[in-house]
Design an enzyme around this catalytic site. Structure first.
Site, short mmCIF file in Angstrom:
data_model
loop_
_atom_site.label_atom_id
_atom_site.label_comp_id
_atom_site.label_asym_id
_atom_site.label_seq_id
_atom_site.Cartn_x
_atom_site.Cartn_y
_atom_site.Cartn_z
N ASN A 50 -2.61 18.97 -1.00
CA ASN A 50 -3.59 18.24 -0.20
C ASN A 50 -3.25 18.23 1.29
OD1 ASN A 50 -4.07 15.18 0.95
ND2 ASN A 50 -5.88 16.09 0.00
N GLN A 57 7.30 3.75 3.86
CA GLN A 57 5.90 3.32 3.93
C GLN A 57 5.74 2.02 4.72
OE1 GLN A 57 3.83 5.41 1.59
NE2 GLN A 57 2.24 4.79 3.01
N THR A 83 -4.67 13.17 5.87
CA THR A 83 -3.24 13.33 6.19
C THR A 83 -3.03 14.62 7.00
OG1 THR A 83 -2.74 12.21 4.12
CG2 THR A 83 -0.91 13.25 5.26
N LYS A 138 5.63 3.09 8.42
CA LYS A 138 4.46 3.94 8.63
C LYS A 138 3.19 3.10 8.65
CE LYS A 138 4.32 7.35 5.86
NZ LYS A 138 4.11 8.45 4.89
N GLY A 193 -3.03 8.30 -3.89
CA GLY A 193 -2.47 9.57 -4.36
C GLY A 193 -1.16 9.91 -3.66
N ASP A 194 -0.49 10.91 -4.18
CA ASP A 194 0.70 11.52 -3.56
C ASP A 194 0.91 12.81 -4.33
OD1 ASP A 194 3.05 10.91 -1.60
OD2 ASP A 194 4.07 11.63 -3.38
N LYS A 199 5.23 1.79 -3.18
CA LYS A 199 5.11 3.15 -3.70
C LYS A 199 5.30 3.11 -5.21
CE LYS A 199 4.56 7.47 -2.33
NZ LYS A 199 3.77 8.01 -1.20
N LYS A 254 0.86 -1.18 0.00
CA LYS A 254 0.00 0.00 0.00
C LYS A 254 0.89 1.22 0.00
CE LYS A 254 -4.05 2.04 0.56
NZ LYS A 254 -3.75 2.72 -0.72
N SER A 268 -6.87 5.48 4.13
CA SER A 268 -6.96 4.65 2.92
C SER A 268 -7.30 3.21 3.31
CB SER A 268 -5.63 4.66 2.16
OG SER A 268 -5.53 5.81 1.37
#
Ligand code: NDP
Length: 469
Positions: free
Chosen positions: A264, A135, A233, A138, A189-190, A150, A114, A401
């Site tokens: 964002n 990630q 976030t 996290k 998204g990013d 990613k 993810k 998410s």
């Protein structure tokens, strides 16, 4: 008679053994890092991310030799799979353009991969690997069952028409679809990938596979998205920072806040910090920054950045009392109590960190991924400033998410308040994990050490349980 004190000879032996262990430990971490650098040349951001984790988890490895024996760290730094692919598309002039696409599936020990998709001209394998590596830990901290991955491309959505963005996204997904799935890998998204891009990618995935599944998160609300994902976030960052403030015996009331970026994460960090009594006085984009001593008018920012996709300098057209300064770095010289870097990696270097400290900053919490250089982090820690590291402080996005994935699997739709309250609970739990792990390993108050240790232990134990795979 039982011996209660060490004889000098025993003392010497003890010290020698201890030193040998310490020297071995740091030698072990140095060796692992040297191998990572040799095997992954030209990827400084990835090396930086690995170094931080190695440094922080040394006390765990010291206590648990089985992790060294089973080569858990050596396995962790090697992605399970990485895919690099051509992304050809046709622009509005009819010309063929070629970009490069990436997906790094780093670690699936605790769940399907993810992690977001970054679309920015600076993207290359090293950026995607640093983000994918971060990630892993996290996602482990979120308490939800998701592994680390990613993706991205060097495509720049800025200045492109909707048609061009669609053409790129469809081509990107035409290769990516065979590598992802709701139980395999769920992108999101990013930077550069918002609701529009997720929509185009989802449409193409659905068409290619003839399935309607939760294969991407950040989806539109009418077609499987979750309420509060857009805000998650930024809101999560402020929930985490709130705990940092509380532990220092204070709150947001009257605090001057700098939020870098205006995308964002930045927008919703601003919204939540403001709603709790903070005053956001500065924001930026990749061209420059604005300062508004009255507190930034977020509706104006949303209109410029979310609706018109404009530049932050346009803010002074509607608020002439505010000022605009060309160049992003100067934002860290604005006097503030709290700094929330929400733009990009390594945006705060040592000089900027020193300026923040000199101008009275008392708290730093990272919304972007790895926005502080190692020297900047040392500056904050040396100054005794509570420092909330990205892999904990910005985990609210991916946590929500995961909540979107749960809703998709259950074919349910939770209310905004329901999701927001789960997010709040998750951020509290992440903060508690960080403080507890830091204390357990003799680093009380060091949230960076705590975040790395807590995330690492969970993943390492899962990897041990799965055997050598
Ligand atoms: P967006 O693309 O929405 O926004 C990025 C913002 O940062 C834009 O305003 C951009 O300006 C600005 N920016 C980029 N480079 C610089 C720079 N050098 N100096 C100042 N501003 C800059 O991205 P997100 O808000 O989604 O992501 C921001 C950060 O947060 C990234 O590090 C991302 O990895 C991280 N993150 C995002 C999550 C999410 O849910 N979206 C989750 C967890 C982390 P411009 O408009 O000029 O490009």
């Amino acid at each position: 008679m039982p011996k209660t004190v060490f004889e000098p000879k025993d003392d010497l032996l003890f010290i020698t053994l201890f030193l040998r262990k310490v020297i071995f430990m740091s030698q072990y971490s140095d060796d692992v890092l040297a191998k990572v650098i040799a095997r992954n040349p030209g990827e400084p951001e990835f090396h930086q991310a690995v170094k931080e984790v190695l440094m922080c988890v040394a006390p765990v490895l010291d206590k648990r030799p089985e992790l060294i024996k089973e080569k858990i760290v050596e396995r962790l730094v090697e992605p399970e799979r990485q895919v690099i692919f051509r992304v050809p598309w046709v622009d509005d002039k009819g010309e063929v353009q070629i970009n490069r696409g990436f997906r790094v599936q780093f670690n699936s020990a605790i769940g399907p991969y993810k992690g977001g998709i970054r679309l920015h001209p600076s993207v290359y394998l090293g950026i995607i690997k640093f983000l994918g590596f971060e990630q892993i830990f996290k996602n482990a901290l979120t308490t939800t069952p998701i592994g680390g991955g990613k993706g991205g491309s060097d495509f720049d959505p800025k200045g492109k028409s909707d048609r061009e963005v669609m053409s790129f996204c469809q081509s990107f997904m035409t290769e990516l679809f065979r590598h992802i799935g709701p139980d395999t890998d769920v992108p999101a998204g990013d930077i550069g990938t918002g609701a529009r891009e997720i929509g185009y990618m989802f449409g193409q995935y659905k068409r290619l596979t003839n399935t309607f599944t939760g294969v991407l998160t950040g989806k539109g609300l009418q077609w499987g998205g979750s309420l509060a994902r857009k805000e998650a976030t930024g809101f999560g960052l402020v929930y985490y920072a709130t705990r940092m403030l509380q532990d220092a015996g204070t709150d947001w009331n009257g605090k001057r806040v700098i939020v870098s970026g205006s995308g964002n994460v930045a927008i919703y960090a601003n919204q939540k910090a403001t709603s709790l009594g903070g005053k956001v006085v500065a924001m930026s984009d990749s061209n420059g920054y604005i300062v508004d001593e009255n507190g930034i008018d977020l509706d104006a920012i949303k209109e410029i950045k979310e609706v018109r996709r404009g530049r932050i300098k346009e803010y002074v057209d509607v608020h002439p009392e505010a000022s605009y300064v060309e160049g992003c770095k100067g934002i860290w010289t604005v006097p503030a109590d709290v700094a929330l870097p929400c733009a990009t990696q390594n945006e705060i270097d040592e000089e900027s960190a020193k300026a923040l400290v000199a101008n009275g900053a008392k708290f730093v919490a990272e919304g972007a991924n790895m926005p502080s250089t190692p020297e900047a982090i040392s500056t904050f820690l040396d100054a005794g400033i509570p420092f909330g590291p990205a892999k904990a402080a910005n985990a609210g996005g991916v946590a929500t998410s995961a909540l979107e994935m749960s809703q998709n699997s259950m074919r349910l739709h939770w209310s905004f308040d329901e999701v927001d309250s789960k997010l709040h609970g998750i951020m509290n739990s992440i903060y508690d994990q960080c403080t507890a792990a830091a204390e357990a390993y003799g680093q009380k108050g060091n949230l960076m050490a705590g975040a790395n240790i807590a995330g690492f232990v969970k993943v390492a134990d899962s990897m041990l349980a799965h055997g050598v795979v």
